[in-house]
Design a protein around this motif. Structure first.
Motif, PDB file in Angstrom:
ATOM      1  N   GLY A  88       1.098  -1.332   0.079  1.00  0.00           N
ATOM      2  CA  GLY A  88       0.119   0.093  -0.057  1.00  0.00           C
ATOM      3  C   GLY A  88       0.910   1.243  -0.017  1.00  0.00           C
ATOM      4  N   MET A  89       1.853   1.240   0.934  1.00  0.00           N
ATOM      5  CA  MET A  89       2.816   2.373   0.859  1.00  0.00           C
ATOM      6  C   MET A  89       3.478   2.533  -0.524  1.00  0.00           C
ATOM      7  SD  MET A  89       4.779   2.170   4.474  1.00  0.00           S
ATOM      8  CE  MET A  89       5.942   3.426   3.998  1.00  0.00           C
ATOM      9  N   MET A  90       3.834   1.493  -1.061  1.00  0.00           N
ATOM     10  CA  MET A  90       4.626   1.703  -2.337  1.00  0.00           C
ATOM     11  C   MET A  90       3.557   2.210  -3.476  1.00  0.00           C
ATOM     12  SD  MET A  90       6.959  -1.780  -2.115  1.00  0.00           S
ATOM     13  CE  MET A  90       7.537  -1.671  -3.738  1.00  0.00           C
ATOM     14  N   GLN A  91       2.465   1.615  -3.571  1.00  0.00           N
ATOM     15  CA  GLN A  91       1.414   2.378  -4.460  1.00  0.00           C
ATOM     16  C   GLN A  91       1.001   3.783  -4.235  1.00  0.00           C
ATOM     17  OE1 GLN A  91      -1.825  -0.561  -3.720  1.00  0.00           O
ATOM     18  NE2 GLN A  91      -1.110  -1.860  -5.217  1.00  0.00           N
ATOM     19  N   GLU A  92       1.016   4.319  -2.928  1.00  0.00           N
ATOM     20  CA  GLU A  92       0.780   5.414  -2.594  1.00  0.00           C
ATOM     21  C   GLU A  92       2.122   6.429  -3.040  1.00  0.00           C
ATOM     22  OE1 GLU A  92      -0.828   8.991  -1.518  1.00  0.00           O
ATOM     23  OE2 GLU A  92      -1.886   7.312  -2.157  1.00  0.00           O
ATOM     24  N   LEU A  93       3.262   6.071  -2.529  1.00  0.00           N
ATOM     25  CA  LEU A  93       4.213   6.930  -2.457  1.00  0.00           C
ATOM     26  C   LEU A  93       5.226   7.038  -3.912  1.00  0.00           C
ATOM     27  CD1 LEU A  93       6.033   6.260   0.986  1.00  0.00           C
ATOM     28  CD2 LEU A  93       4.536   8.068   0.452  1.00  0.00           C
ATOM     29  N   LEU A  94       4.807   5.999  -4.403  1.00  0.00           N
ATOM     30  CA  LEU A  94       5.619   5.864  -5.750  1.00  0.00           C
ATOM     31  C   LEU A  94       4.907   6.498  -6.843  1.00  0.00           C
ATOM     32  CD1 LEU A  94       7.224   2.481  -5.744  1.00  0.00           C
ATOM     33  CD2 LEU A  94       8.365   4.498  -5.276  1.00  0.00           C
ATOM     34  N   THR A  95       3.566   6.657  -6.562  1.00  0.00           N
ATOM     35  CA  THR A  95       2.575   7.244  -7.819  1.00  0.00           C
ATOM     36  C   THR A  95       2.041   8.977  -7.175  1.00  0.00           C
ATOM     37  OG1 THR A  95       1.445   5.091  -7.718  1.00  0.00           O
ATOM     38  CG2 THR A  95       0.180   7.200  -8.770  1.00  0.00           C
ATOM     39  N   ASN A  96       1.945   8.824  -5.918  1.00  0.00           N
ATOM     40  CA  ASN A  96       1.319  10.206  -5.466  1.00  0.00           C
ATOM     41  C   ASN A  96       2.461  11.121  -4.835  1.00  0.00           C
ATOM     42  OD1 ASN A  96      -1.095   9.874  -6.686  1.00  0.00           O
ATOM     43  ND2 ASN A  96      -1.754   8.881  -4.792  1.00  0.00           N
TER      44      ASN A  96
END
Length: 396
Positions: free
Chosen positions: A171-179
């Protein structure tokens, strides 16, 4: 198992302990994932195959895989369950025997050694009944089972914590690496919507890429050094420190391998593992690589942990876009790989993102080390307690 057991233990054939039977067939189309409507686990030859709505059994029992690759593996079912005809289960347990102790004793006995030779793996009731095992007095059986159950509970709890941390990391990777962190303005880009301050770079532009090689096996002096030599078989951890093989400085001078800087990104470009995974790691010290690897020394604009977590977080996407088609051994089309575009934040934000994800990754690794230690402790306990080598005190 040896027949040498304490004098007050019984060494009995299992036909004197319980009665086995097989279950009833249930086709795959009648199985679902676990839900409120389908809470009943269905046991087959390999353990739980799925779930259904109706229960065959309404009390816990010992289950043995009868057919398949994992036949002989032992499970302890929950209170409600369904048994297929690919599983054997204890239909009747004789007086004086504890069900949980039986489960651990059968697990320790490695029933897979009783499987039939040739053809589909199969284990029948007869060799199980003929197997003799040691049984302490009933109160001691209960105490041993209680000890091992408590260890299993710790193992299950630790595994659940690992699973939650892995979900958190995804979840962190999806959020931080996108937004990214704290952005309010975004823009369209060749890789999708990204923060307005971010840029786009190809993997080939991240720094200097190096290939590797294999020093001559005929020169024994090449293989007596202490410089790590990384091949795909070593790419199983985030940081590479030690390898199965090491080479000498003479080997570097006398072959096509290259010395790779500490902190470099390592990837596998040729291996069967590329069928499903693109292995990525970080060099934790100076090392060398073989011809099936590539190493990236990053320019100062990029942070190794950010690049590492971006590649692992988008592993399958990168692999699908760059894998060569039709090769005997799977390999990366490095020209296509070099052109693959990724987003990148300013260096300060790369560091924040990389370190945030890394903190969770460290927690996962620590929990996995604890899990391994618990499993090793359980294995040692089973060897001691289930053979009578170590006796437990039973409350009078």
């Amino acid at each position: 198992m040896s027949s040498l057991v304490p004098n007050d233990w019984d060494f009995l054939p299992l036909q004197n302990v319980f009665t086995l039977t097989s279950g009833k067939a249930k086709t795959k189309k009648n199985l679902t994932s676990k839900s409120q409507e389908n809470p009943v686990p269905v046991f087959g030859g390999n353990g739980i195959n799925g779930y259904c709505s109706e229960a065959m059994l309404t009390e816990s029992t010992v289950v043995i895989g009868r057919v398949g690759e994992y036949c002989g593996v032992v499970h302890l079912s929950p209170e409600i369950s369904w048994m297929t005809d690919n599983a054997l289960y204890v239909k009747k347990l004789n007086v004086g025997f504890d069900k949980s102790f039986i489960f651990y004793q059968l697990t320790h006995a490695s029933l897979d050694k009783l499987r039939s030779k040739g053809g589909q793996p199969l284990i029948s009731q007869t060799p199980i009944y003929e197997l003799s095992l040691g049984f302490p007095p009933f109160p001691e059986q209960q105490k041993i089972a209680k000890i091992l159950t408590s260890v299993d509970e710790v193992i299950e709890k630790t595994q659940a914590q690992i699973d939650k941390l892995k979900d958190l990391k995804i979840g962190m990777m999806q959020e931080l690496l996108t937004n990214g962190i704290g952005h309010t303005e975004f823009k369209d880009s060749p890789v999708g919507r990204i923060p307005a301050e971010w840029g786009i770079v190809t993997l080939g532009e991240l720094g200097a890429w190096k290939g590797g090689g294999t020093p001559s096996k005929a020169n024994k002096g090449f293989w007596t050094g202490n410089i790590p030599w990384v091949s795909p078989k070593d790419m199983k951890t985030e940081y590479i420190t030690k390898t199965k093989d090491a080479i000498s400085e003479e080997a570097i001078k006398g072959s096509s391998t290259n010395l790779v800087d500490n902190g470099s990104i390592l990837i596998v470009v040729r291996s069967g593992i590329l069928q499903h995974t693109l292995p990525v790691a970080i060099a934790a010290n100076e090392l060398t690589i073989n011809q099936d690897m590539k190493a990236l020394t990053l320019s100062e604009k990029y942070y190794s942990k950010y690049i590492y977590h971006y590649l692992t977080g988008n592993n399958h996407k990168v692999l699908r876009a760059t894998l060569k088609a039709g090769n005997t051994v799977e390999s990366i089309d490095f020209a296509e790989f070099s052109k693959y575009k990724i987003p990148y934040p300013p260096l300060t934000e790369q560091i924040k993102i990389g370190d945030a994800v890394e903190s969770v990754a460290i927690n996962i690794r620590n929990k996995e080390q604890s899990l391994k230690a618990y499993k090793n402790s359980k294995k040692a306990l089973m060897q001691d307690l289930l053979t009578g080598k170590v006796r437990v005190k039973v409350d009078s």
